[in-house]
Design a protein around this motif. Structure first.
Motif: not given
Length: 246
Positions: A181-187, A203-207
């Motif tokens: 899993x890679x989650x960028x822009x977590x903040x 899974x991927x996530x951005x913001x």
């Protein structure tokens, strides 16, 4: 002989904990259960006992009451551990605290809307500043490991295995196969991106906007150089292979 300093029974230190935002658009337990079941594809360990912040900003104003006990138990069923509530009305505060949940003031309190004159035009809110600095990881990220690059970009030069989780407040660069899993822009940085030389994530996530690949990554871009970015509220995948740009 030197004596070791006596240890106190407890120490208090500041630490950073990553939590998943569970944004509710309904308070109906059956609807939420069905949505989570569809989201996870029935995989029991889709979530790995992550902390969860329940965001009721979209529905709080129109709801006189939420069954917090049932909601917490429902999230627990999917291995999400609710720790706080965001966007609650003042009337909800006592009920929330009585169930061991904290009030997250990260977002503005929800207030019922009242009719009135149209608001005057205001300047748009400033964009979230891109993080400064970089964290570099030169070793493989194994299943069960979680790496969080707080306030910066994340560069990984080795494989990210299935079951691993990598998180960054900025962008993520993996110069190797990316599984897990890679989650960028977590903040909240919607300009963050995810790059990999061989893209095959779970899974991927951005913001906070995520996309899963239960049926596999798009075959035309699987195991090839690619980037992932956020376009509006949609996760977009773009090939970086030379042939696609010829």
């Amino acid at each position: 002989m030197l004596k070791s300093p006596s240890l106190q029974p407890i120490e208090i230190k500041i630490s950073t904990v990553v939590a998943i935002s569970t944004i509710l658009h309904s308070s109906d337990p059956l609807a939420i259960d069905a949505a989570l079941k569809q989201m996870t594809g029935g995989v029991p360990d889709f979530f790995d006992d992550e902390f969860a912040v329940i965001d009721v900003s979209d529905i709080a104003a129109g709801l006189p009451k939420i069954d917090w006990k049932q909601l917490v138990a429902l999230l627990k069923k999917y291995r999400l551990n609710a720790v706080a509530v965001r966007g609650a009305t003042p009337e909800m505060a006592d009920a929330i605290r009585s169930h061991g949940l904290s009030l997250d003031e990260g977002g503005a309190s929800v207030k019922p809307r009242e009719p009135g004159p149209a608001p005057a035009a205001v300047a748009p809110a400033p964009a979230v500043a891109a993080p400064a600095g970089t964290m570099v990881i030169d070793t493989p990220v194994r299943a069960g490991q979680r790496i969080y690059a707080r306030g910066c970009d994340l560069i990984i030069t080795a494989v990210v295995n299935n079951g691993a989780e990598i998180i960054a407040d900025g962008s993520i660069h993996v110069y190797a196969p990316l599984h897990g899993r890679a989650l960028a822009g977590a903040s909240g940085n919607a300009e963050a991106r995810i790059f990999a030389l061989s893209m095959q994530p779970e899974l991927v996530s951005i913001a906070g906007v995520y996309r899963t690949f239960d049926e596999g990554f798009p075959p035309e871009m699987a195991r090839q150089p690619a980037q992932i970015r956020l376009i509006g509220d949609r996760i977009d995948i773009l090939s970086l292979s030379p042939a696609s740009r010829a």
